[in-house]
Design a protein around this motif. Sequence first.
Motif, PDB file in Angstrom:
ATOM      1  N   LEU A   1       0.829  -1.206   0.000  1.00 25.97           N
ATOM      2  CA  LEU A   1       0.000   0.000   0.000  1.00 25.97           C
ATOM      3  C   LEU A   1       0.863   1.255   0.000  1.00 25.97           C
ATOM      4  O   LEU A   1       0.558   2.222  -0.717  1.00 25.97           O
ATOM      5  CB  LEU A   1      -0.919  -0.013   1.226  1.00 25.97           C
ATOM      6  N   ARG A   2       1.926   1.261   0.793  1.00 28.21           N
ATOM      7  CA  ARG A   2       2.831   2.413   0.798  1.00 28.21           C
ATOM      8  C   ARG A   2       3.426   2.634  -0.591  1.00 28.21           C
ATOM      9  O   ARG A   2       3.546   3.772  -1.067  1.00 28.21           O
ATOM     10  CB  ARG A   2       3.945   2.198   1.809  1.00 28.21           C
ATOM     11  N   ARG A   3       3.806   1.527  -1.229  1.00 25.42           N
ATOM     12  CA  ARG A   3       4.372   1.633  -2.575  1.00 25.42           C
ATOM     13  C   ARG A   3       3.337   2.171  -3.560  1.00 25.42           C
ATOM     14  O   ARG A   3       3.652   3.004  -4.417  1.00 25.42           O
ATOM     15  CB  ARG A   3       4.856   0.257  -3.017  1.00 25.42           C
ATOM     16  N   TYR A   4       2.087   1.737  -3.407  1.00 20.80           N
ATOM     17  CA  TYR A   4       1.001   2.216  -4.273  1.00 20.80           C
ATOM     18  C   TYR A   4       0.813   3.718  -4.097  1.00 20.80           C
ATOM     19  O   TYR A   4       0.672   4.458  -5.083  1.00 20.80           O
ATOM     20  CB  TYR A   4      -0.284   1.463  -3.935  1.00 20.80           C
ATOM     21  N   PHE A   5       0.796   4.176  -2.829  1.00 19.69           N
ATOM     22  CA  PHE A   5       0.658   5.609  -2.569  1.00 19.69           C
ATOM     23  C   PHE A   5       1.801   6.393  -3.198  1.00 19.69           C
ATOM     24  O   PHE A   5       1.605   7.462  -3.798  1.00 19.69           O
ATOM     25  CB  PHE A   5       0.632   5.862  -1.059  1.00 19.69           C
ATOM     26  N   SER A   6       3.014   5.847  -3.058  1.00 17.12           N
ATOM     27  CA  SER A   6       4.189   6.555  -3.560  1.00 17.12           C
ATOM     28  C   SER A   6       4.195   6.626  -5.085  1.00 17.12           C
ATOM     29  O   SER A   6       4.448   7.692  -5.665  1.00 17.12           O
ATOM     30  CB  SER A   6       5.457   5.859  -3.061  1.00 17.12           C
TER      31      SER A   6
ATOM     32  N   ARG B   1       1.507   8.999  -6.284  1.00 14.46           N
ATOM     33  CA  ARG B   1       1.598  10.359  -5.731  1.00 14.46           C
ATOM     34  C   ARG B   1       0.294  10.785  -5.043  1.00 14.46           C
ATOM     35  O   ARG B   1      -0.255  11.858  -5.306  1.00 14.46           O
ATOM     36  CB  ARG B   1       1.965  11.346  -6.826  1.00 14.46           C
ATOM     37  N   VAL B   2      -0.191   9.896  -4.191  1.00 11.29           N
ATOM     38  CA  VAL B   2      -1.406  10.208  -3.438  1.00 11.29           C
ATOM     39  C   VAL B   2      -1.089  11.269  -2.397  1.00 11.29           C
ATOM     40  O   VAL B   2      -0.045  11.204  -1.729  1.00 11.29           O
ATOM     41  CB  VAL B   2      -1.947   8.931  -2.759  1.00 11.29           C
ATOM     42  N   SER B   3      -1.977  12.249  -2.242  1.00 12.42           N
ATOM     43  CA  SER B   3      -1.751  13.344  -1.306  1.00 12.42           C
ATOM     44  C   SER B   3      -1.678  12.824   0.122  1.00 12.42           C
ATOM     45  O   SER B   3      -2.305  11.820   0.479  1.00 12.42           O
ATOM     46  CB  SER B   3      -2.865  14.382  -1.432  1.00 12.42           C
ATOM     47  N   SER B   4      -0.931  13.508   0.958  1.00 12.17           N
ATOM     48  CA  SER B   4      -0.727  13.079   2.337  1.00 12.17           C
ATOM     49  C   SER B   4      -2.035  13.077   3.134  1.00 12.17           C
ATOM     50  O   SER B   4      -2.248  12.225   3.998  1.00 12.17           O
ATOM     51  CB  SER B   4       0.310  13.974   3.015  1.00 12.17           C
ATOM     52  N   GLY B   5      -2.916  14.039   2.830  1.00 13.62           N
ATOM     53  CA  GLY B   5      -4.183  14.090   3.552  1.00 13.62           C
ATOM     54  C   GLY B   5      -5.051  12.880   3.277  1.00 13.62           C
ATOM     55  O   GLY B   5      -5.569  12.239   4.205  1.00 13.62           O
ATOM     56  N   LEU B   6      -5.196  12.550   1.989  1.00 12.07           N
ATOM     57  CA  LEU B   6      -5.991  11.374   1.619  1.00 12.07           C
ATOM     58  C   LEU B   6      -5.315  10.107   2.110  1.00 12.07           C
ATOM     59  O   LEU B   6      -5.976   9.170   2.573  1.00 12.07           O
ATOM     60  CB  LEU B   6      -6.164  11.327   0.100  1.00 12.07           C
ATOM     61  N   MET B   7      -3.983  10.055   2.032  1.00 17.87           N
ATOM     62  CA  MET B   7      -3.253   8.887   2.500  1.00 17.87           C
ATOM     63  C   MET B   7      -3.513   8.641   3.980  1.00 17.87           C
ATOM     64  O   MET B   7      -3.721   7.514   4.419  1.00 17.87           O
ATOM     65  CB  MET B   7      -1.759   9.097   2.257  1.00 17.87           C
ATOM     66  N   GLY B   8      -3.535   9.715   4.752  1.00 21.58           N
ATOM     67  CA  GLY B   8      -3.785   9.577   6.190  1.00 21.58           C
ATOM     68  C   GLY B   8      -5.176   9.063   6.486  1.00 21.58           C
ATOM     69  O   GLY B   8      -5.363   8.224   7.381  1.00 21.58           O
TER      70      GLY B   8
END
Length: 335
Positions: free
Chosen positions: A45-50, A53-60
């Motif tokens: 999941l972390r790799r997918y976010f990276s 380029r998922v925003s930090s707010g949505l990622m949280g």
Amino acid sequence: LERLFTVVIIVFAMVTFSSFVSTITNAMTQLRNLNRERNEQFTILRRYFSENRVSSGLMGRVWAALQQAMGRSKRRVHENDIQILQLLPWTLKTELQEEVYAPIVTAHPFFAQFSAQYRMQMRKVYQIIDAVSLGIGQELFNFGENSERMYFVLSGYLTYSEDVSRGGLSTPSMVSAGHWLCEPVMWIKWKHTGQLLATTHCEFVALKASKVQEVLLQIISLTPHDAVQQYAKMFARFFKKHQEMLTDIWQDVDLLSEMAFRSFVEEPTEADAKTGQRSSGNAGSAHQAMDRRKSVFGGGRAMTFNDPRTIFAMSRNWAKSMEQFHASAGVSDSD
């Protein structure tokens, strides 16, 4: 002598301490192994976010929601999780299944009557039960999907929303433990009339219709007047006239109890045996009973009664089983 005593004490302390450290190490290793799959998913999941380029707010928010869902989704221990149970003798295993599942399944009036008269066949039904877990926000079924299983809710809360295009309820209905779902699939060809979502972690037992129907089909030749056929005919005949009342979550215990009683308990006359109807009571009493007790769950027109295949489909080979059942039960469009 004192030196020998000191050496023995030191050696004993070292062995004890080493054993203690080894125990802790093994426990930590087992704990890591238990969490390995979850950690691997989080890494992906972390790799997918990276990569995206998922925003930090949505990622949280996603991260917090997953952590909360995983913390609450502690499912029950299912029979399939315990491999050692496969070593039990067949009779002992069936007794265990009966004690576990009978209070759940026989809450339904049909299965209560069926179990009382055909206990050995009912044990076969217990053997084909599946355990189902549903996490928060997950969907069990949706509008228009072909229904294959009947469910009994063991725990949790769900919301059921009907297809508004069919004139259904716009306000979701709450479903909780003790409710059964999708009974029509046992007796007619059925498509889901709404969407069912879990609002908490939920547990079910499920009966696959085709497998249950295979068991029921074995009963047809046991008695001159088969109660299973009568219940199926009565159910199909009633909802042919009241299609608007039947949904995935329809549950009128009074009406179903009346149908089960008339099918299993009352004795048919010779004339009834020819017509497929029960002797005592008004022939339209079940219809009148439903008219008096309008179900709180309206809507739903997912049935096609003009097709004789819709009445009590009973086998994996649909066409072959329909011919077999119609030949034995005398079901036709006019029913």
